[in-house]
Design a protein around this motif. Structure first.
Motif, short mmCIF file in Angstrom:
data_model
loop_
_atom_site.label_atom_id
_atom_site.label_comp_id
_atom_site.label_asym_id
_atom_site.label_seq_id
_atom_site.Cartn_x
_atom_site.Cartn_y
_atom_site.Cartn_z
N TRP A 32 24.25 15.55 2.20
CA TRP A 32 25.46 16.14 1.66
C TRP A 32 26.50 15.05 1.37
O TRP A 32 27.09 14.99 0.30
N ARG A 33 26.68 14.11 2.31
CA ARG A 33 27.79 13.19 2.17
C ARG A 33 27.44 11.93 1.36
O ARG A 33 28.20 11.53 0.47
N PHE A 34 26.32 11.32 1.68
CA PHE A 34 25.99 10.05 1.02
C PHE A 34 26.01 10.13 -0.51
O PHE A 34 26.62 9.27 -1.16
N PHE A 118 21.78 29.55 2.25
CA PHE A 118 20.37 29.78 1.95
C PHE A 118 20.17 31.27 1.61
O PHE A 118 19.58 31.63 0.58
N PHE A 119 20.73 32.14 2.46
CA PHE A 119 20.57 33.58 2.22
C PHE A 119 21.42 34.08 1.06
O PHE A 119 20.99 34.95 0.31
N LEU A 315 16.52 22.54 2.97
CA LEU A 315 16.45 21.10 3.27
C LEU A 315 17.63 20.70 4.15
O LEU A 315 17.48 19.99 5.15
N LEU A 316 18.82 21.15 3.77
CA LEU A 316 20.02 20.83 4.55
C LEU A 316 19.92 21.41 5.96
O LEU A 316 20.29 20.76 6.94
N THR A 317 19.41 22.65 6.07
CA THR A 317 19.28 23.28 7.39
C THR A 317 18.33 22.48 8.28
O THR A 317 18.64 22.21 9.45
N LEU A 318 17.19 22.09 7.73
CA LEU A 318 16.22 21.32 8.51
C LEU A 318 16.82 19.99 8.96
O LEU A 318 16.69 19.58 10.12
#
Ligand code: PHE
Length: 457
Positions: A32-34, A118-119, A315-318
């Motif tokens: 998210w940040r990079f 996601f949902f 992907l972010l959640t994992l």
């Protein structure tokens, strides 16, 4: 080989440890940040400066943290106390435990958002969205609803706790070995999808084209801060994970793999975001809202947008989950080592504390006017915690670790630990120089800059 103190738990394989530690490093900071920090700070020029800091500051400090952890087989507080029982050094370890816990408190709120989104995407909510102001409205409603923000952070803390409670090899290692390959496959598929979209080249150009005009002093601060945060340094995370390492494992090569993996994933994440963004005609300077506002507003313009969007949030959640696991392990290790509690009791209590600390952050994005704009401070509670802990305390922690290894505990005992079982450290002269002088000076200058200008990264 059964090692004497394996009651606390040990990693069962080097690859298991690398997955877990890379899982800690690879998080929202990478995906998210990079990308947006890179986009704002001169593309490839920034990547170059960033990699330079990873090599001369990140790696030496990571080696130091892993070494202190494995030498003492303790949580950060216990580790410093064991090496320097007298004096104030143990407070540096205590600061690490505190920093890790408070980073987790706001991190779990944002991590909860990734599940929520996601949902939301799957529900088709963005189907009728045509511009950014509409998706900004959805975000405002979402983040201003305490049921969402508190509920989802509780869910995230719960998921994290369920894994941590199982212990090092049967919990953290086992799940990292499942989540990390999954994350990698998902990431590669998404990169492939994004760069093959029509019009994606412009995004690549924005992301990676060197642009010296965007480079300033603040670029260096951003790069160094991001390097420390992204590698999970300064908050005792790597120290704690190092405390479960086998004495036979090579600390230097492990640090190299973790840093390499982390950097690669960060760079690849930008290859998902920007090509897709440009292909759909979005504004690259979306800043922090890039993921939650800009992206959802565009996602339906592409074929298979729902799947693409949902996959990004998965992907972010994992990525976030393997990071929150490592953050929760810091206070858990502290309670197990220092208070002699069972892992079960420690995990339950630590999760509860994190939940209590997370609640004001969850309320500070619109749900509670008071927490969203606190009197005197004039900022929201979450921003306050981010500034104090993810910026000042983290950087201070990294500084103290370098000084501790360089001058107090000592280079010599550290090298002895690193070189156990014939693991020769070829670059020990450079490492000594970096840990003693370059790391403290570089980190001190960003601390000074932050204090004098009031800026942070
Ligand atoms: N490295 C994590 C990320 O990039 C954040 C983190 C910082 C984790 C400090 C642990 C300690 O998201």
């Amino acid at each position: 080989m059964i090692e004497p103190e394996n009651k606390r738990g040990l990693w069962t394989s080097k690859i298991g440890f690398i997955f877990a530690a890379a899982g800690s490093a690879i998080g929202l900071g990478n995906i998210w940040r990079f990308p947006y920090v890179t986009g704002e700070n001169g593309g490839a020029t920034f990547v170059f400066i960033y990699v330079f800091f990873i090599l001369i500051i990140g790696l030496p400090i990571m080696i130091s943290e892993l070494t202190i952890g494995r030498k003492t087989r303790r949580n950060p507080f216990g580790a410093f106390r064991m090496l320097k029982p007298k004096g104030y050094w143990k407070l540096a370890g205590g600061l690490g435990v505190l920093t890790g816990t408070l980073i987790l408190s706001f991190y779990s709120v944002i991590a909860g958002f990734t599940i929520g989104y996601f949902f939301l995407i799957l529900s088709g909510k963005f189907r009728s969205i045509h511009d950014v102001s509409q998706s900004a409205g959805i975000f405002e409603n979402f983040s201003g609803n305490p049921v969402n923000t508190i509920g989802l952070s509780v869910l995230f803390i719960l998921l994290t706790g369920l894994i941590v409670i199982k212990g090092i090899s049967k919990g953290i290692e086992k799940w990292s070995k499942i989540f990390m390959p999954l994350l990698l496959v998902l990431l590669i598929l998404l990169v492939f999808r994004s760069v093959t979209l029509e019009g994606s080249l412009k995004g690549l150009e924005f992301y990676l084209k060197p642009d010296l005009s965007k480079v300033s002093v603040s670029t260096f601060i951003q790069a160094l801060g991001q390097a420390l945060f992204s590698l999970s340094l300064g908050g005792g995370g790597m120290m704690t994970y190092g405390s479960y390492l086998s004495k036979k494992d090579n600390l230097v090569s492990s640090a190299g793999y973790i840093a390499g993996f982390d950097t690669l994933i960060a760079i690849l994440a930008g290859l998902i975001i920007f090509p897709a963004l440009f292909a759909m005609g979005g504004d690259p300077e979306g800043g922090p809202g890039l993921i939650f506002v800009t992206l959802p507003s565009l996602i339906m313009k592409m074929p298979g947008g729902i799947i693409f969007g949902a996959s990004i949030f998965l992907l972010l959640t994992l990525a976030a989950l393997t990071t929150t696991i490592s953050l929760l392990e810091i206070p858990v290790a502290y309670l197990v080592d220092e208070k002699g509690w069972s892992r079960k009791k420690a995990t339950v209590l630590a999760s509860l504390i994190v939940f209590l600390l997370a609640t004001p952050s969850a309320l500070s994005l619109g749900a509670s006017p008071w927490f969203s704009n606190m009197p005197f401070l004039k900022i929201g509670f979450m921003d306050f915690i981010v500034i104090v802990f993810a910026n000042y305390a983290l950087v201070t922690g990294a500084f103290l670790i370098a000084v501790f290894v360089g001058f107090s505990w000592g280079i010599k005992p550290a090298l002895e630990e690193i070189e156990l079982f014939g693991n020769l450290f070829r670059y020990k002269k450079s490492w000594t120089l970096l840990v003693r002088y370059i790391c403290p000076l570089a980190i001190l200058s960003i601390l000074g800059y932050m204090i004098f200008t009031g800026n942070y990264f």
